[in-house]
Structure formats: structure tokens, C-alpha cells
Design a protein around this motif. Structure first.
Motif, PDB file in Angstrom:
ATOM      1  N   ILE A 190       1.801 -10.277  -2.689  1.00 30.94           N
ATOM      2  CA  ILE A 190       1.174  -9.217  -3.484  1.00 30.94           C
ATOM      3  C   ILE A 190      -0.261  -9.602  -3.836  1.00 30.94           C
ATOM      4  O   ILE A 190      -1.180  -8.781  -3.735  1.00 30.94           O
ATOM      5  CB  ILE A 190       1.994  -8.911  -4.755  1.00 30.94           C
ATOM      6  N   ASP A 191      -0.469 -10.873  -4.219  1.00 25.59           N
ATOM      7  CA  ASP A 191      -1.821 -11.330  -4.556  1.00 25.59           C
ATOM      8  C   ASP A 191      -2.741 -11.251  -3.341  1.00 25.59           C
ATOM      9  O   ASP A 191      -3.894 -10.831  -3.440  1.00 25.59           O
ATOM     10  CB  ASP A 191      -1.784 -12.757  -5.101  1.00 25.59           C
ATOM     11  N   LYS A 192      -2.226 -11.633  -2.186  1.00 29.93           N
ATOM     12  CA  LYS A 192      -3.004 -11.575  -0.944  1.00 29.93           C
ATOM     13  C   LYS A 192      -3.367 -10.132  -0.604  1.00 29.93           C
ATOM     14  O   LYS A 192      -4.511  -9.828  -0.246  1.00 29.93           O
ATOM     15  CB  LYS A 192      -2.173 -12.193   0.188  1.00 29.93           C
ATOM     16  N   LEU A 193      -2.381  -9.229  -0.731  1.00 28.80           N
ATOM     17  CA  LEU A 193      -2.631  -7.811  -0.453  1.00 28.80           C
ATOM     18  C   LEU A 193      -3.641  -7.226  -1.435  1.00 28.80           C
ATOM     19  O   LEU A 193      -4.489  -6.417  -1.052  1.00 28.80           O
ATOM     20  CB  LEU A 193      -1.323  -7.020  -0.507  1.00 28.80           C
ATOM     21  N   THR A 194      -3.551  -7.623  -2.691  1.00 31.39           N
ATOM     22  CA  THR A 194      -4.489  -7.127  -3.702  1.00 31.39           C
ATOM     23  C   THR A 194      -5.915  -7.518  -3.339  1.00 31.39           C
ATOM     24  O   THR A 194      -6.830  -6.695  -3.419  1.00 31.39           O
ATOM     25  CB  THR A 194      -4.131  -7.690  -5.094  1.00 31.39           C
ATOM     26  N   ARG A 195      -6.098  -8.763  -2.918  1.00 33.16           N
ATOM     27  CA  ARG A 195      -7.443  -9.214  -2.523  1.00 33.16           C
ATOM     28  C   ARG A 195      -7.946  -8.431  -1.314  1.00 33.16           C
ATOM     29  O   ARG A 195      -9.109  -8.054  -1.245  1.00 33.16           O
ATOM     30  CB  ARG A 195      -7.426 -10.712  -2.217  1.00 33.16           C
ATOM     31  N   LYS A 196      -7.062  -8.182  -0.345  1.00 33.90           N
ATOM     32  CA  LYS A 196      -7.478  -7.466   0.866  1.00 33.90           C
ATOM     33  C   LYS A 196      -7.823  -6.014   0.575  1.00 33.90           C
ATOM     34  O   LYS A 196      -8.769  -5.477   1.135  1.00 33.90           O
ATOM     35  CB  LYS A 196      -6.394  -7.550   1.925  1.00 33.90           C
ATOM     36  N   VAL A 197      -7.044  -5.359  -0.295  1.00 36.71           N
ATOM     37  CA  VAL A 197      -7.278  -3.947  -0.600  1.00 36.71           C
ATOM     38  C   VAL A 197      -8.593  -3.776  -1.366  1.00 36.71           C
ATOM     39  O   VAL A 197      -9.273  -2.763  -1.214  1.00 36.71           O
ATOM     40  CB  VAL A 197      -6.088  -3.365  -1.384  1.00 36.71           C
TER      41      VAL A 197
END
Length: 154
Positions: free
Chosen positions: A89-96
Motif C-alpha cells: 500500500i505504501d509503495k502504491l501510494t508513492r507511485k500514485v
């Protein structure tokens, strides 16, 4: 037991360059799972959002189960929570948060009798990119057709 694909989102691959894919679980009611087993789901207009450290899918249409009665959810396109690990989730948040990247559901399937969804991190295609990918698909189709006819002649 294996994987049984229920629905795939071909429009996602037409509209986006999919860089990475993640597998997520879905929070569903019992009748929604029964509708999924009957392949009554549509991912075409669906999209994912990260909100308050959780990932949700919006506009995924799961048709009401015919024998469900009052157990069916009132809204077939309700917001559903996706189950991911915290670091994902943290990785996806950074990418978005990067410019131009979005979360797109690519397919929904059963894996070991559990409903899973594959979400991709996608960059939007421009019109000329879409045309280019259609041309390459057409060229691949023509090549396969030519090879098939050449094999028949031999």
C-alpha cells in the motif's frame, strides 16, 4: 487447485501502459461471491483509489445474485476494499502521487477458491500511442496468418 479467470479488463491495456501488477484480495459479501462464480462482473469502468492508507475499488459492477433476496447489497457498484500488505500500500501510494500514474484493475479471478483482483500501475496512453499499439497488433495478426498459410502449403 489453480486459477480460474472470471473477467479481464481489455480496455485497461488499450488506455494505459501497465508497468507493474499487484494481487489483492477483495472484501465481498456472500452473494457477491456467488455472482462472481457465475461470472457476472464488469471491470470496464472500474478504478482504484488509495484513501487513508487503504486501497478501494470503485465502479466495479457485480450483478445481484438471482437467488439472493434481501442478502444482496443495494448498490451493485458500491466501493469495495482491497486487501494488500502495508508495504505494498505504501509503495502504491508513492507511485500514485507521481504525475500521470493511476491504479487500474486488470483482471479478477479465483485463486485457491478465494476471489483475487490484479491491479496494475498504469500510465495513460496518448492517442498516437493507442494507434501505434493497434497497428502492431494488426501486424502481428497478419504475420501469424501468413505463417499459418505457409505451413499449410508445405
Amino acid at each position: 487447485m489453480g486459477i480460474k479467470i472470471i473477467a479481464s479488463n481489455k480496455k485497461a491495456f488499450h488506455d494505459f501502459f501497465i508497468d507493474e501488477v499487484y494481487e489483492a484480495g477483495l472484501v465481498l459479501t456472500g452473494t457477491e461471491v456467488k455472482s462472481l462464480r457465475q461470472t457476472k462482473v464488469n471491470l470496464k469502468e472500474a478504478f482504484c483509489r488509495v484513501k487513508d492508507g487503504e486501497v478501494f475499488i470503485n465502479n466495479m459492477h457485480i450483478s445481484p445474485y438471482e437467488q439472493g433476496g434481501r442478502e444482496n447489497p443495494a448498490d451493485p457498484t458500491r466501493v469495495r476494499k482491497l486487501l494488500l500488505h502495508r508495504e505494498e500500500i505504501d509503495k502504491l501510494t508513492r507511485k500514485v502521487e507521481e504525475k500521470g500514474l493511476s491504479l487500474v484493475p486488470t483482471k479478477i479471478y479465483f485463486k485457491n477458491s478465494r476471489a483475487k483482483i490484479e491491479i496494475g500501475v498504469g500510465r495513460g496512453k496518448k492517442l498516437h500511442d493507442k494507434r501505434e499499439s493497434l497497428k502492431s497488433k494488426e501486424a502481428d495478426r497478419e504475420m501469424a496468418k501468413a505463417l499459418k498459410s505457409a505451413r499449410r502449403e508445405e
